[in-house]
Design an enzyme around this catalytic site. Structure first.
Site, short mmCIF file in Angstrom:
data_model
loop_
_atom_site.label_atom_id
_atom_site.label_comp_id
_atom_site.label_asym_id
_atom_site.label_seq_id
_atom_site.Cartn_x
_atom_site.Cartn_y
_atom_site.Cartn_z
N ARG A 155 -7.07 -0.80 17.68
CA ARG A 155 -7.58 -0.53 16.35
C ARG A 155 -8.50 -1.71 16.05
O ARG A 155 -9.40 -1.95 16.83
CB ARG A 155 -6.45 -0.33 15.32
CG ARG A 155 -6.97 0.48 14.11
CD ARG A 155 -5.89 0.81 13.08
NE ARG A 155 -5.55 -0.36 12.26
CZ ARG A 155 -4.69 -0.31 11.24
NH1 ARG A 155 -4.09 0.81 10.92
NH2 ARG A 155 -4.42 -1.40 10.54
N LYS A 213 0.82 -1.23 0.00
CA LYS A 213 0.00 0.00 0.00
C LYS A 213 0.85 1.27 0.00
O LYS A 213 0.41 2.29 -0.51
CB LYS A 213 -0.96 -0.01 1.19
CG LYS A 213 -0.27 0.11 2.53
CD LYS A 213 -1.25 -0.17 3.67
CE LYS A 213 -0.59 0.10 5.00
NZ LYS A 213 -1.25 -0.55 6.12
C1 LIG Z 1 -0.29 -1.25 6.73
C2 LIG Z 1 -0.56 -2.53 7.37
C3 LIG Z 1 0.48 -3.45 7.55
C4 LIG Z 1 1.93 -3.14 7.18
O1 LIG Z 1 2.53 -2.25 8.10
P1 LIG Z 1 4.10 -1.89 8.03
O2 LIG Z 1 4.34 -1.10 9.25
O3 LIG Z 1 4.30 -1.09 6.78
O4 LIG Z 1 4.85 -3.16 7.99
C5 LIG Z 1 0.15 -4.67 8.10
N1 LIG Z 1 -1.10 -4.96 8.50
C6 LIG Z 1 -2.13 -4.10 8.36
C7 LIG Z 1 -3.48 -4.49 8.81
C8 LIG Z 1 -1.89 -2.86 7.79
O5 LIG Z 1 -2.91 -2.00 7.64
#
Ligand SMILES: *Cc1c(COP(=O)(O)O)cnc(C)c1O
Length: 359
Positions: free
Chosen positions: A133, A38
């Site tokens: 969250r 993302k």
């Molecule tokens: C964005 C996201 C991740 C990845 O997080 P990083 O800190 O970039 O490794 C993993 N799980 C969920 C649910 C996310 O929204």
């Protein structure tokens, strides 16, 4: 019209290398790594590099990005990270093999959509182990699980948790242990096995590196540690990775000697802040054609350490180049290392050219 500047440059080899470092570490502990795309709007070349580096799944929070990835026909599972919206449920089943979930209403909607499409959909049930969250509270598993098991077109793939995003809670042997307890409890109380225990994001890797990750966690979803080689807990470099896979370049459109304090009475700037200025005399200042619409200004670090960022408005970035030894002039490009927020903003901006290089 082709955009020349500003530019976001991604070094594919460095990203692949970082992925290799992290997946190799995780493999030692039987943990598979889903590549989270993302941060770069699922740029296919970057996704491919992450897979070459050993990631075994692609994960993104947005369906538009999953669609883009699908078009590449990568032969791996596609995971939807953000809890699905009911209004997009048909597309979730069509585009994602697996999704993260915490609401029975949504899971039932996925079940109906999967039935309609004559297919099945796999879910990971999110459990909140403290970050506040997404995720159900552990005590409510007994309420939701029997209902999930009645959904004929839903395959219960496992459980997961998210940490460090809202509450900033750091993964620990305790909260990982709490997640593992739920696996044990589910497998003793129900006739199912919990295949995936998804222990978290980049922040969980330090626990693996220090040998303190409890055995049984077998899946991570990793973005920042691969893209930027940093641990989001404190942004420290993750051992063995490189931190310079991304560069943002802007072009100088004005370069002149001027005072460091504006003349006249000072009111709010374009973004509602009252600026303060230190009088440093007459300075050589450059304006770049790059602004808040394209970048997270606070997330940029000039590659030339003698350059100082002064501020930015929607379309302009002001820098002080008095101290540098380079002779920058109008038309020169200036390079910055972006942090995660700046990579995300630049990837999203349609005013920035994106290129992938091999170093
Ligand atoms: C964005 C996201 C991740 C990845 O997080 P990083 O800190 O970039 O490794 C993993 N799980 C969920 C649910 C996310 O929204």
């Amino acid at each position: 019209m082709t955009i020349k500047n500003p530019t976001l440059i991604a070094d594919i080899e460095k990203i692949e290398y970082n992925a290799k470092v992290i997946t190799t570490l995780c493999q030692h502990y039987n943990i598979q790594v889903a590549a989270v795309t993302k941060g770069v709007c699922a740029e296919p070349e970057i996704a491919e590099a992450m897979l070459r580096g050993g990631c075994t799944m692609l994960a993104d929070s947005r369906l538009e990005n999953l669609q883009l990835l699908r078009e590449q026909h990568f032969d791996v599972d596609h995971l939807l990270l953000r809890l699905p919206m009911i209004s997009e449920i048909d597309e979730v089943v069509r585009l994602a093999d697996i999704s993260l979930n915490s609401e029975i209403a949504t899971i039932k909607a996925l079940n109906s959509a999967a039935q309609k499409q004559q297919t099945t959909h796999r879910i990971i049930l999110m459990i909140d182990v403290g970050d506040l969250r997404e995720g159900i509270w552990p005590e409510t598993i007994h309420k939701i699980l029997p209902e999930i098991l009645q959904c004929e077109y839903i395959i219960f793939e496992g459980i997961g948790c998210n940490l460090g995003c809202y509450g900033g809670v750091i993964p620990s042997p305790e909260n990982m242990g709490l997640l593992l307890q739920q696996k044990l409890m589910i497998e003793t109380s129900y006739p199912i096995s919990v295949n995936l225990v998804s222990g978290g994001t980049s922040t969980a890797l330090q626990l693996v590196a220090s040998g303190k990750m409890p055995k049984g966690i077998n899946h991570f979803r990793v973005g920042e540690a691969i893209l930027l080689g940093r641990n989001p807990v404190d942004r420290s470099p993750f051992p063995g990775t490189c931190q310079d896979a991304f560069i943002i370049q802007g072009e100088i459109i004005e370069c002149q000697w001027k005072p460091s304090v504006p003349l006249g009475q000072i009111g709010q700037d374009a973004f509602g802040h009252l600026p303060v200025f230190e009088d440093r005399g007459i300075r050589l200042r450059a304006i770049l054609a790059l602004g808040r619409q394209d970048i997270a200004v606070n997330g940029l670090t000039p590659c030339d350490p003698k350059i100082q960022i002064l501020g930015a408005s929607s379309d302009h970035l002001l820098i002080d180049i008095t101290e540098t030894h380079h002779r920058y002039q109008v038309g020169s490009t200036i390079s910055f290392f972006p942090n995660y927020a700046a990579v995300l903003a630049a990837s999203t901006s349609r005013y920035i050219r994106k290129i992938c290089i091999n170093s």
